[in-house]
Design an enzyme around this catalytic site. Structure first.
Site, PDB file in Angstrom:
ATOM      1  CD  GLU A   1      -2.618   1.291   2.941  1.00 49.78           C
ATOM      2  OE1 GLU A   1      -2.220   2.366   2.553  1.00 49.78           O
ATOM      3  OE2 GLU A   1      -3.073   0.015   2.978  1.00 49.78           O
TER       4      GLU A   1
ATOM      5  CB  CYS B   1      -3.015   5.244   4.555  1.00 46.75           C
ATOM      6  SG  CYS B   1      -4.629   4.326   5.392  1.00 46.75           S
TER       7      CYS B   1
END
Length: 521
Positions: free
Chosen positions: A269, A306
């Protein structure tokens, strides 16, 4: 309140059930004071990395055969042990990250919730097995008995994330889902919160002993040098990697995994700007509240989520002017604050300075300044849609409390931005029901570039549940078919296997159970 002076941090690695010493050569840092904490750690040598990998490889031979019920009990025991030591863990994480205690307590709850979610999945799986029974009478050829199930990949390397010292680190989602799948683990602790990693590893150690897990089912190596990471992902015994971090580092490690003689999956990620598309009618009705909600979301965790909303896309006009005025009004009094590390703060400051020197970018507002040069200021910028579309520099993620407002001339420009969007973890579209129905082409264009499409809600926060997807097209993640959060995260660390005409006495119990209601074809 736990007395941290009585909490022992050894600075060692944890390999094959034993804490292992090496010469210590780095400290964890308090990012608020920018001073070294009294915790020193060993930077893993080549022999230590190899020992950890060998330990995980040897343990896998036993762990892969352990029943789903035993793995579920192990995951629950880890959660119980973390909860039992929650004060020391969260207080230490607070010192190492500067994150508020309430946030860390919530993150600990989420970490334990993930472990228990996968335990529940093991006991009551969401069935993805396929069983096709034999049919000796089928013409022109008899049909064999075939049963599709999964096997664990093998030892998995997990990298701790800087912004989530618990939920995406030592016992976080990657570790939990890999252990649930039947894989053994080597965690590379993040140097920004190495003491937190050690304490959580201690909880896993206690759980493994209580549940009689094989030594080496979980291993921790500490390190602040790139060589530790590159050796880990290129080790032949490692069969998959879980990573949450920067695009730059993630791409280096991903390329190393792909270039191995035996390429392995790298589940990374790597970042996201999480754009907010605001349609005209809702902007006219709710300009001020939408702007205030944007500021609240982008400042959560000082912009170090994020899913922090870093881009806003809307059409010019009086409503957008009202939105900008509220955005500026809400950002201006915000205090500067520390980030997770001085290095992250320095990168943020460099990116902001670069954007402010760009003639295409205009400042909307900045928060209050600070005499501490490692503190960063919340920032809102604006740019025309044409300049945004033509500048990859302006489109890039700024990890921290920053957002770029993209001013469109019309709906066509908004559509073009949606079509040219880089891969994102999330995007939100804000609109009244009537205009959402009228903008289905825009919705479809956004959907093909994101992992989670959100309606009339900000993106910060990821629900841990069966239906969650936390991933997206590159560069949000390295495999858009997978998620790092939710039940489906287990699938990253499994591979399919078909048993054909296997004697029923040899079939795994979960495959036999898959016969219920199945007919031959």
């Amino acid at each position: 309140m736990t007395d941290l002076n009585k909490v022992t941090i050894t600075g060692q690695h944890f390999i094959s059930g034993t804490w292992t010493s090496e010469a210590t050569d780095f400290n964890s840092i308090n990012p608020v004071t920018n001073e070294a904490l009294p915790y020193r750690f060993a930077n893993a040598s080549q022999s230590i990395v190899e020992s950890a990998v060998v330990s995980a490889k040897q343990a896998f031979i036993k762990y892969r055969g352990i029943t789903a019920e035993s793995r579920a009990a192990f995951l629950e025991a880890i959660a119980d042990e973390i909860q039992a030591d929650i004060e020391a863990i969260t207080q230490t994480a607070h010192l190492e990250t500067g994150l508020p205690m309430a946030r860390l307590q919530g993150e600990t709850g989420r970490t334990c919730g993930q472990l228990r979610l996968f335990a529940g999945n093991l006991r009551n799986p969401i069935d993805s097995r396929y069983v096709d029974l034999a049919n000796a009478e089928r013409q022109p050829l008899p049909k064999p008995d075939t049963r599709l199930t999964t096997l664990p990949l093998g030892p998995v390397a997990v990298f701790g994330a800087s912004n989530f010292p618990l939920a995406f680190s030592t016992a976080g989602g990657d570790t939990a889902s890999a252990l649930a799948a039947g894989c053994t683990i080597v965690v590379k602790g993040h140097p920004a919160h190495a003491a937190t990693s050690e304490l959580v590893s201690g909880a896993i150690e206690r759980a493994a002993l209580k549940c009689d897990m094989p030594a080496g089912v979980f291993n921790l190596i500490q390190g602040s040098s790139p060589e530790v990471s590159t050796q880990l992902v290129t080790s032949t015994a490692i069969k998959a990697v879980g990573f949450t971090g920067s695009l730059k580092v993630g791409r280096i490690l991903s390329d190393l995994c792909a270039a191995r003689p035996e390429p392995i999956p790298f589940y990374g990620e790597l970042g996201s700007t999480n754009p907010q598309f605001i349609l005209s009618h809702i902007l006219e009705e709710q300009a001020e509240s939408l702007a205030s909600t944007q500021v609240q979301s982008m400042l959560m965790g000082h912009g170090q989520f994020c899913t922090s909303p870093g881009v806003i896309v809307a059409i010019k006009g009086n409503a957008l002017n009202r939105y900008k005025a509220t955005l500026a009004e809400d950002i201006a009094p915000q205090s500067a604050a520390s980030m997770l590390s001085a290095g992250i703060a320095s990168t943020y400051q460099s990116q902001i300075e670069l954007l402010l020197t760009n003639s295409q970018v205009e400042l909307i507002a900045q928060g209050e300044s600070s005499p501490a040069n490692h503190f960063t200021r919340p920032t809102a910028l604006k740019v025309t849609a044409t300049d945004f579309i033509n500048s990859t520099e302006i489109q890039q993620e700024v990890f921290g409390p920053c957002a770029v407002l993209v001013e469109c001339d019309d709906e066509a420009q908004m559509q073009l931005i949606a079509e040219q969007l880089e891969g994102q973890l999330t995007a939100s579209i804000h609109g009244l029901d009537c205009e959402l129905i009228a903008n289905q082409d825009l919705i479809e264009a956004i959907a093909f570039n994101v992992g989670r499409l959100i309606f009339n809600q900000m993106p910060t926060g990821v629900e841990v549940c069966h239906s969650m997807n936390h991933g997206g097209p590159y560069p949000a993640s390295t495999d858009s078919r997978t998620t790092s959060v939710g039940s489906a995260a287990m699938a990253r660390f499994e591979r399919p296997i078909c048993y054909q005409n296997m004697p029923k006495t040899l079939l795994p119990q979960r495959v036999i159970e898959g016969e219920t209601g199945v007919k031959s074809f």
